[in-house]
Design a protein around this motif. Structure first.
Motif, PDB file in Angstrom:
ATOM      1  N   ARG B  49       0.836  -1.212   0.000  1.00 18.01           N
ATOM      2  CA  ARG B  49       0.000   0.000   0.000  1.00 18.01           C
ATOM      3  C   ARG B  49       0.867   1.257   0.000  1.00 18.01           C
ATOM      4  N   ALA B  52       2.203   1.709  -3.448  1.00 19.01           N
ATOM      5  CA  ALA B  52       1.151   2.185  -4.345  1.00 19.01           C
ATOM      6  C   ALA B  52       0.802   3.645  -4.083  1.00 19.01           C
ATOM      7  N   GLY B  53       1.240   4.143  -2.942  1.00 22.93           N
ATOM      8  CA  GLY B  53       0.968   5.546  -2.626  1.00 22.93           C
ATOM      9  C   GLY B  53      -0.392   5.784  -2.009  1.00 22.93           C
ATOM     10  N   ILE B  54      -1.056   4.742  -1.515  1.00 28.44           N
ATOM     11  CA  ILE B  54      -2.352   4.969  -0.879  1.00 28.44           C
ATOM     12  C   ILE B  54      -2.229   5.040   0.628  1.00 28.44           C
ATOM     13  N   SER B  56       0.699   6.591   3.590  1.00 32.47           N
ATOM     14  CA  SER B  56       1.986   7.286   3.611  1.00 32.47           C
ATOM     15  C   SER B  56       2.864   6.696   4.704  1.00 32.47           C
TER      16      SER B  56
END
Lengths: 256, 215
Positions: B49, B52-54, B56
């Motif tokens: 995650r 994926a950048g969803i 931080s």
């Protein structure tokens, strides 16, 4: 520029998706948008008719409640649905380009569009039947958009607060929107009250916006009290505070 | 290239901070096919995650020198109350692809038959993952993040996924999370083990699997 184009494409796509999930292909969710304000407007206007008491200033009671309740419906819809907005759209955030704020913008735009449409249909119907047409429909629509802009800022604050839990926030927001009914200014005109009370009432930004809407409907037949400076300042403050709160709260909002 | 620099992730559990990822450093290149191994709760999905950048990271950096897919997992990115076709059009719109083309590509790839025009919540797990995989194949990513999804498909679908990924191998990177040795062997060339917050790379798949089993 490219970022702006991407963001508007994303917001447009979310709006189309929201139309499918909310108004659906099989359910009649949007019908309530018309029925609810109409029931209230007809019942109260009917009571005025039966009791023989007109509205202060002799304004058309049906129009008064239509332009009061329908924008109030928007006010309540944006605020009540804000807390659950992210959970309902959790799958969207699997896509990096979709931000929390995009979802709120899309939903609130859809709300204001739907409410404006319902308002136009009802006021046109009222115009045909009673001959009471809005004095300035554009002015009236601007008033509705001001409410949406103000509520958008507040909805950002509500969403940021869901960092403490969605249920907690909903339990606070829902009763508050009902307690707000007499205070929003949806069903009271400022000029009914003595000057001291007017001053207090005008501390509430939403009263100014409802006054603008009523001026769009009734024109100068009765006096309306509002301040553009106060309206624009409160919209700006609500939105800036909302954005700051979202920045702070974003990391702490847990989504499945 | 996709790079992780000094990546840390902490979660609050009952007031105490628990480190899920501790100072992870890694670089993935085009053509890499890396299997990620780890026990349940080791932080594999968190890592995916973050890539994926969803989500931080608590500290550290993710440097994305290429386009990275959303994490392909069970459902996840697909919306349950609308149809498979609606999902395809939505994905097309937000990734700037022609809606009609994506809609028919996914229809053909996922082989959902008439279910394609039914709400996704009526799908079985296998059907959802076929849809999810089809959606991601319709968008050309440089790097695909796959979280177990292939495992739920039947043999025919797994083969289809393998061929689709094989075709993109030269221009794409694949990061695949799985517990199944068979799947890792057929999709990946190298492996990394995530254990107690640290990511250790193994050039040799057999060695990686042996180390993992010994954990």
């Amino acid at each position: 520029m490219a970022a702006l184009r991407l963001q508007s494409a994303v917001i447009g796509a979310i709006m189309l998706r929201e139309i499918h999930t909310r108004f659906g292909r099989h359910n009649l969710g949007y019908v309530w948008l018309f029925i609810e304000p109409m029931i209230l407007a007809f019942c109260i206007a009917g009571l005025h008719k039966i009791s023989g008491h007109g509205m202060p200033g002799g304004v058309d009671p049906l129009a008064f409640y239509i332009v009061g309740y329908t924008p109030y419906y928007l006010f309540r819809s944006i605020l009540n649905r804000a807390a659950g907005a992210l959970q309902a759209n959790a799958p969207l955030f699997y896509h990096r380009q979709v931000s929390f704020i995009d979802v709120l913008i899309a939903r609130n735009l859809l709300d204001v569009g739907a409410v404006l449409f319902a308002l136009i249909v009802m006021l046109a119907g009222n115009g045909v039947v009673t001959g009471e047409w809005p004095d300035d429909p554009v002015w009236l629509a601007i008033g509705v958009m001001l409410i949406a802009a103000f509520c958008h800022g507040v909805s950002l604050l509500i969403v940021a607060a869901t960092a403490w839990g969605v249920e907690t926030v909903e339990r606070v927001v829902h009763p508050l929107t009902y307690l707000m009914i007499p205070l929003t200014g949806a069903f009271i005109a400022v000029w009914w009250f003595p000057a001291e009370v007017q001053e207090i009432a005008l501390l509430n930004p939403s009263i100014h916006m409802f006054e603008i809407i009523r001026e769009g409907q009734f024109g100068v037949a009765v006096p309306h009290h509002y301040s553009w400076g106060y309206v624009l300042a409160s919209i700006a403050i609500a939105n800036v505070m909302g954005l700051i709160a979202m920045r702070a709260g974003r990391r702490h909002i847990a989504l499945q | 290239m996709l790079e992780l620099r000094n990546l840390c992730k902490f979660y609050d559990t009952h007031g105490a901070e628990r480190a899920v990822l501790r100072d992870v450093n890694a670089t993935f290149w085009k053509g890499d096919a890396v299997g990620i191994l780890g026990r349940n709760g080791a932080g594999k999905s968190t890592l995916i995650r973050i890539l994926a950048g969803i989500e931080s990271p608590s500290s550290g950096q993710v440097i994305r020198g290429m386009s990275v897919s959303w994490p392909l997992g069970f459902g996840g990115a697909v919306h349950g109350s609308i149809t498979g076709a609606d999902n395809a059009r939505f994905i097309a719109r937000i990734y700037g692809k022609p809606t009609g083309w994506v809609e028919s590509f996914v229809e053909e790839f996922a082989e959902l038959g008439e279910y394609y025009r039914m709400p996704v919540k009526t799908y079985s797990a296998g059907m959802s993952s076929r849809l999810a995989f089809g959606l991601s194949m319709a968008i050309d990513f440089d790097c695909y993040l796959v979280d177990e999804v292939i495992a739920v498909g039947d043999a025919r679908f797994t083969e289809r996924c393998r061929i689709a990924l094989e075709e993109r191998r030269r221009r794409s990177t694949l990061l695949l999370v799985s517990h199944q040795a068979g799947i890792l062997r057929s999709f990946c060339t190298t492996a990394a083990i995530l254990n107690q917050g640290t990511l250790t790379f193994h050039e040799d798949m057999d060695q990686a699997l042996a180390t993992y089993e010994a954990l």
